[in-house]
Design a protein around this motif. Structure first.
Motif, PDB file in Angstrom:
ATOM      1  N   LYS A  89      44.888  48.386  45.005  1.00  0.00           N
ATOM      2  CA  LYS A  89      45.725  48.216  43.815  1.00  0.00           C
ATOM      3  C   LYS A  89      46.967  49.091  43.797  1.00  0.00           C
ATOM      4  O   LYS A  89      47.965  48.732  43.210  1.00  0.00           O
ATOM      5  N   LYS A  90      46.861  50.271  44.400  1.00  0.00           N
ATOM      6  CA  LYS A  90      47.965  51.227  44.337  1.00  0.00           C
ATOM      7  C   LYS A  90      48.493  51.515  45.737  1.00  0.00           C
ATOM      8  O   LYS A  90      47.816  51.278  46.732  1.00  0.00           O
ATOM      9  N   LYS A  91      49.686  52.057  45.782  1.00  0.00           N
ATOM     10  CA  LYS A  91      50.271  52.423  47.075  1.00  0.00           C
ATOM     11  C   LYS A  91      49.368  53.393  47.832  1.00  0.00           C
ATOM     12  O   LYS A  91      49.244  53.288  49.054  1.00  0.00           O
ATOM     13  N   GLU A  92      48.721  54.296  47.104  1.00  0.00           N
ATOM     14  CA  GLU A  92      47.823  55.261  47.732  1.00  0.00           C
ATOM     15  C   GLU A  92      46.651  54.548  48.408  1.00  0.00           C
ATOM     16  O   GLU A  92      46.188  54.961  49.471  1.00  0.00           O
ATOM     17  N   ASP A  93      46.164  53.467  47.778  1.00  0.00           N
ATOM     18  CA  ASP A  93      45.069  52.689  48.359  1.00  0.00           C
ATOM     19  C   ASP A  93      45.508  52.034  49.666  1.00  0.00           C
ATOM     20  O   ASP A  93      44.760  52.014  50.644  1.00  0.00           O
ATOM     21  N   SER A 122      50.601  49.944  59.697  1.00  0.00           N
ATOM     22  CA  SER A 122      51.291  51.055  59.038  1.00  0.00           C
ATOM     23  C   SER A 122      51.700  50.660  57.626  1.00  0.00           C
ATOM     24  O   SER A 122      51.743  49.479  57.290  1.00  0.00           O
ATOM     25  N   PHE A 123      52.008  51.683  56.843  1.00  0.00           N
ATOM     26  CA  PHE A 123      52.583  51.491  55.517  1.00  0.00           C
ATOM     27  C   PHE A 123      53.626  52.587  55.342  1.00  0.00           C
ATOM     28  O   PHE A 123      53.315  53.716  54.984  1.00  0.00           O
ATOM     29  N   GLU A 124      54.853  52.238  55.662  1.00  0.00           N
ATOM     30  CA  GLU A 124      55.964  53.184  55.595  1.00  0.00           C
ATOM     31  C   GLU A 124      57.178  52.506  54.991  1.00  0.00           C
ATOM     32  O   GLU A 124      57.378  51.309  55.171  1.00  0.00           O
ATOM     33  N   ASN A 125      57.990  53.282  54.289  1.00  0.00           N
ATOM     34  CA  ASN A 125      59.229  52.775  53.696  1.00  0.00           C
ATOM     35  C   ASN A 125      59.002  51.514  52.863  1.00  0.00           C
ATOM     36  O   ASN A 125      59.750  50.543  52.968  1.00  0.00           O
ATOM     37  N   GLU A 126      57.923  51.548  52.053  1.00  0.00           N
ATOM     38  CA  GLU A 126      57.627  50.433  51.142  1.00  0.00           C
ATOM     39  C   GLU A 126      57.366  49.129  51.889  1.00  0.00           C
ATOM     40  O   GLU A 126      57.635  48.038  51.368  1.00  0.00           O
ATOM     41  N   ILE A 139      55.749  43.228  55.737  1.00  0.00           N
ATOM     42  CA  ILE A 139      55.678  42.680  54.390  1.00  0.00           C
ATOM     43  C   ILE A 139      56.156  43.732  53.394  1.00  0.00           C
ATOM     44  O   ILE A 139      55.535  44.797  53.264  1.00  0.00           O
ATOM     45  N   PRO A 140      57.249  43.459  52.686  1.00  0.00           N
ATOM     46  CA  PRO A 140      57.711  44.409  51.665  1.00  0.00           C
ATOM     47  C   PRO A 140      56.646  44.579  50.579  1.00  0.00           C
ATOM     48  O   PRO A 140      56.062  43.592  50.113  1.00  0.00           O
ATOM     49  N   TYR A 141      56.390  45.802  50.185  1.00  0.00           N
ATOM     50  CA  TYR A 141      55.353  46.088  49.187  1.00  0.00           C
ATOM     51  C   TYR A 141      55.603  45.338  47.879  1.00  0.00           C
ATOM     52  O   TYR A 141      54.655  44.856  47.255  1.00  0.00           O
ATOM     53  N   LYS A 143      56.611  42.464  47.435  1.00  0.00           N
ATOM     54  CA  LYS A 143      56.295  41.039  47.588  1.00  0.00           C
ATOM     55  C   LYS A 143      54.788  40.783  47.590  1.00  0.00           C
ATOM     56  O   LYS A 143      54.343  39.641  47.611  1.00  0.00           O
ATOM     57  N   VAL A 144      53.977  41.863  47.592  1.00  0.00           N
ATOM     58  CA  VAL A 144      52.525  41.734  47.663  1.00  0.00           C
ATOM     59  C   VAL A 144      51.959  41.332  46.300  1.00  0.00           C
ATOM     60  O   VAL A 144      52.153  42.022  45.303  1.00  0.00           O
ATOM     61  N   ALA A 145      51.264  40.193  46.273  1.00  0.00           N
ATOM     62  CA  ALA A 145      50.600  39.739  45.049  1.00  0.00           C
ATOM     63  C   ALA A 145      49.235  40.399  44.924  1.00  0.00           C
ATOM     64  O   ALA A 145      48.845  40.843  43.849  1.00  0.00           O
ATOM     65  N   SER A 146      48.503  40.463  46.044  1.00  0.00           N
ATOM     66  CA  SER A 146      47.201  41.135  46.053  1.00  0.00           C
ATOM     67  C   SER A 146      46.895  41.607  47.466  1.00  0.00           C
ATOM     68  O   SER A 146      47.382  41.031  48.450  1.00  0.00           O
ATOM     69  N   ALA A 147      46.078  42.639  47.537  1.00  0.00           N
ATOM     70  CA  ALA A 147      45.655  43.171  48.832  1.00  0.00           C
ATOM     71  C   ALA A 147      44.246  43.715  48.670  1.00  0.00           C
ATOM     72  O   ALA A 147      43.894  44.251  47.623  1.00  0.00           O
ATOM     73  N   ARG A 148      43.452  43.556  49.719  1.00  0.00           N
ATOM     74  CA  ARG A 148      42.086  44.074  49.705  1.00  0.00           C
ATOM     75  C   ARG A 148      41.640  44.348  51.126  1.00  0.00           C
ATOM     76  O   ARG A 148      42.208  43.799  52.080  1.00  0.00           O
ATOM     77  N   LEU A 149      40.622  45.190  51.251  1.00  0.00           N
ATOM     78  CA  LEU A 149      39.978  45.350  52.541  1.00  0.00           C
ATOM     79  C   LEU A 149      39.275  44.038  52.871  1.00  0.00           C
ATOM     80  O   LEU A 149      38.860  43.302  51.963  1.00  0.00           O
ATOM     81  N   ALA A 150      39.129  43.732  54.134  1.00  0.00           N
ATOM     82  CA  ALA A 150      38.483  42.493  54.539  1.00  0.00           C
ATOM     83  C   ALA A 150      37.387  42.793  55.540  1.00  0.00           C
ATOM     84  O   ALA A 150      37.525  43.699  56.377  1.00  0.00           O
ATOM     85  N   ILE A 151      36.317  42.047  55.449  1.00  0.00           N
ATOM     86  CA  ILE A 151      35.209  42.190  56.391  1.00  0.00           C
ATOM     87  C   ILE A 151      35.491  41.318  57.606  1.00  0.00           C
ATOM     88  O   ILE A 151      35.883  40.156  57.466  1.00  0.00           O
ATOM     89  N   ILE A 152      35.273  41.869  58.782  1.00  0.00           N
ATOM     90  CA  ILE A 152      35.470  41.116  60.009  1.00  0.00           C
ATOM     91  C   ILE A 152      34.117  40.540  60.427  1.00  0.00           C
ATOM     92  O   ILE A 152      33.138  41.276  60.546  1.00  0.00           O
ATOM     93  N   PHE A 153      34.086  39.240  60.662  1.00  0.00           N
ATOM     94  CA  PHE A 153      32.852  38.588  61.123  1.00  0.00           C
ATOM     95  C   PHE A 153      32.931  38.265  62.582  1.00  0.00           C
ATOM     96  O   PHE A 153      33.903  38.013  63.153  1.00  0.00           O
TER      97      PHE A 153
END
Length: 153
Positions: A89-93, A122-126, A139-141, A143-153
């Motif tokens: 949800k946050k840049k820190e996340d 990476s996550f640098e310079n927004e 991807i510019p920050y 422009k992000v609608a949602s982001a989450r960790l994803a499980i790899i199968f």
């Protein structure tokens, strides 16, 4: 009271308690499912949270909600872990997720796609840099609608 106002009020109520006890507030949801309203509070801590942690937070928050009564309708309170596919949800996340597998959606298509799944390089310079199976995307920050960790199968 609006849904967003209820969420922000609950965040303000619970945040001091969480910080004092070493927890992190991940998200608050106030949603209607069928005929019922749910107030969901997602929390985490280093090493993960357990059922006892959720119980303590729930007791504290229930008392605060009873005292302040910011929710105009009947609802079910749920306190839980954000799960394996934790929302970012946050840049820190996002910064903490560098090196992990993520799933990101954007508001408008970039390179012909609105969904990106892969390793967050990476996550640098927004800007998020995601390596997918086909190529790497920047991807510019904003422009992000949602982001989450994803499980790899």
């Amino acid at each position: 009271m609006s849904t967003s106002k209820i969420k922000s009020t609950v965040e303000e109520m619970v945040q001091p308690y969480l910080e004092e006890h070493g927890f992190e507030l991940v998200d608050v949801e106030y949603v209607k499912e069928g005929s019922n309203w749910f107030l969901r509070v997602f929390v985490d801590k280093d090493g993960g949270i357990d059922i006892d942690d959720c119980g303590l937070i729930s007791e504290y928050l229930s008392q605060k909600l009873d005292e302040n009564d910011p929710v105009p309708t009947a609802y079910f309170l749920e306190v839980s872990s954000p799960g394996a596919e934790r929302p970012l949800k946050k840049k820190e996340d996002v910064a903490k997720a560098v090196g992990k597998h993520v799933f990101v959606t954007v508001y408008e298509a970039l390179g012909g796609s609105k969904e990106f799944e892969g390793k967050l390089i990476s996550f640098e310079n927004e800007e998020l840099e995601i390596q997918t199976a086909r190529k790497t995307y920047a991807i510019p920050y904003d422009k992000v609608a949602s982001a989450r960790l994803a499980i790899i199968f």
